[in-house]
Design a protein around this motif. Structure first.
Motif, PDB file in Angstrom:
ATOM      1  N   GLN A 135       0.819  -1.210   0.000  1.00 21.53           N
ATOM      2  CA  GLN A 135       0.000   0.000   0.000  1.00 21.53           C
ATOM      3  C   GLN A 135       0.855   1.264   0.000  1.00 21.53           C
ATOM      4  O   GLN A 135       0.477   2.280  -0.595  1.00 21.53           O
ATOM      5  CB  GLN A 135      -0.955  -0.017   1.191  1.00 21.53           C
ATOM      6  N   GLN A 138       2.070   1.640  -3.591  1.00 21.51           N
ATOM      7  CA  GLN A 138       0.943   1.808  -4.509  1.00 21.51           C
ATOM      8  C   GLN A 138       0.147   3.099  -4.246  1.00 21.51           C
ATOM      9  O   GLN A 138      -0.760   3.436  -4.989  1.00 21.51           O
ATOM     10  CB  GLN A 138       0.010   0.601  -4.362  1.00 21.51           C
ATOM     11  N   THR A 140      -1.890   3.592  -1.783  1.00 16.97           N
ATOM     12  CA  THR A 140      -3.238   3.278  -1.273  1.00 16.97           C
ATOM     13  C   THR A 140      -3.246   3.193   0.251  1.00 16.97           C
ATOM     14  O   THR A 140      -4.165   2.634   0.838  1.00 16.97           O
ATOM     15  CB  THR A 140      -3.749   1.949  -1.874  1.00 16.97           C
ATOM     16  N   TRP A 189      -7.166   5.903  -3.325  1.00 16.68           N
ATOM     17  CA  TRP A 189      -5.844   6.186  -3.905  1.00 16.68           C
ATOM     18  C   TRP A 189      -5.572   7.671  -3.786  1.00 16.68           C
ATOM     19  O   TRP A 189      -6.425   8.501  -4.133  1.00 16.68           O
ATOM     20  CB  TRP A 189      -5.784   5.776  -5.377  1.00 16.68           C
TER      21      TRP A 189
END
Length: 378
Positions: A135, A138, A140, A189
């Motif tokens: 995460q 990414q 996120t 996101w």
């Protein structure tokens, strides 16, 4: 006239700079006759930038183009071998090291931040036990972007006052955790530089070495990236380089080349050139840096509202091409410098462009267009 001091820059830099001195002007002159890349660079320059340099590889071979001044005060022309601050393109280097460590079995993408950095992400609703390494890479995780609350980015005056301040990664994370998360981990996101400051801290903890040392040992030296460096707290750019200029939105434009890049760290600290970035991204796509399983993880993407149709993997953006398919790369912006790069998934085509200055309407679009047209060129 360019004078190079070998005692100051070192043998490797001297060789690279001399090679560029002999080859780049001729390549740029040829490109000016052919059009395309040079015309695109000129168009970017005319949107209000001080300098633009670009490099492209593909069916027409290896090409360079440049326009404007590397140093507005001295009038030194920008050249394709000039180094610059790559900003967030640093994130691909950082993510590559993390994925190498995953491939070596030393950590997992499903490990939590709390596992490696106990107590670092806490308070105001932040909980490192609920955020995974995946995460972080990414974007996120939901953790607040610390650069949105960094004093040096607020105005020209604030930058001048704090340009040589040294920040530790823990201090940067503390700026972020003063704020509540943007969303619960894994439910949204949002681009956050804090994610990569934490990724750099995880590299430090897993290896016992700084992320800078690991990037140098695992990527820079094996690929022979002689003009790429991780400056740490060093405010200068070694060797021939582009000066950066910014007005921070509304103030007077100043030369911001010299500043302590510890405020960017593993999220945006690296210095490089168009040639070195081309080598890096091409090698990455061709499997020279990651095993197939880790490269596949890096290229697994989620929707990201950066550009129309864009997606984000692990330290890589995927952007659709006007001619079909898409490319991988990572944009980078740090005061005074903007980097755009792209490489096709097979590594056969690549393009890198850098601009310095405030830019103007259409500047970013012109850079994106250069990448698209160079990668789509027949």
């Amino acid at each position: 006239m360019l004078t190079i001091n070998p005692r100051r820059y070192g043998a490797a830099v001297l060789v690279g700079a001399l090679a560029a001195l002999m080859c780049a002007p001729a390549a740029e002159a040829a490109e000016a006759v052919r059009g395309s890349l040079w015309s695109q660079v000129k168009a970017i320059k005319e949107t209000g930038n001080v300098a633009v340099v670009a490099e492209a590889t593909g069916p027409r071979g290896h090409r360079f183009a440049s326009a404007g001044k590397a140093d507005a005060d001295t009038g030194t022309p920008a050249m394709s071998y000039d180094a610059f601050r790559i900003g967030s393109a640093t994130k691909t280097f950082t993510a590559t090291v993390v994925l190498q460590l995953v491939g070596e079995g030393r950590m997992s993408l499903d490990d939590t931040v709390e596992h490696w950095l106990p107590g670092v992400v806490s308070g105001n609703g932040n909980d490192g036990s609920k955020i995974t390494i995946r995460q972080l890479l990414q974007h996120t995780s939901g953790i607040f972007n610390y650069t949105a609350d960094l004093p040096e980015l607020a105005s020209t005056e604030d930058f001048q006052a704090g340009r040589y301040t040294t920040y530790t990664p823990a201090q940067l994370v503390a700026i972020a955790t003063r704020h509540a998360p943007d969303f619960a981990p894994g439910t949204g996101w949002n681009y956050s530089n804090t994610n990569y400051i934490l990724a750099g801290m995880v590299i430090d903890r897993v290896t016992g070495h700084t992320w800078q040392d690991e990037v140098t040992r695992r990527i820079i030296r094996p690929l022979g990236l002689h003009r790429t460096s991780t400056p740490g707290t060093n405010p200068s750019i070694p060797g021939p380089h582009l000066h950066g200029y910014s007005n921070f939105g509304s103030g007077p434009t100043i030369d911001i080349t010299a500043f302590n890049p510890s405020a960017a760290g593993a999220a945006g600290e690296i210095i490089s050139t168009t040639t070195d970035l081309t080598t890096f991204y091409t090698a990455l796509m061709r499997g020279r840096l990651l095993a197939p399983a880790q490269l596949a993880q890096m290229q697994a993407t989620v929707p990201a509202p950066i550009l129309p149709g864009a997606r984000y993997g692990l330290g890589l953006m995927w952007v659709p091409l006007s001619c079909g398919g898409g490319y991988f790369g990572h944009a980078g912006d740090v005061p005074g410098y903007s980097t755009r790069d792209g490489v096709t998934p097979d590594g056969r085509r690549a393009a890198v462009v850098e601009r310095t200055g405030n830019g103007g309407p259409g500047s970013e679009q012109a850079m994106d267009t250069l990448i698209d047209e160079q990668l789509c060129e027949a």
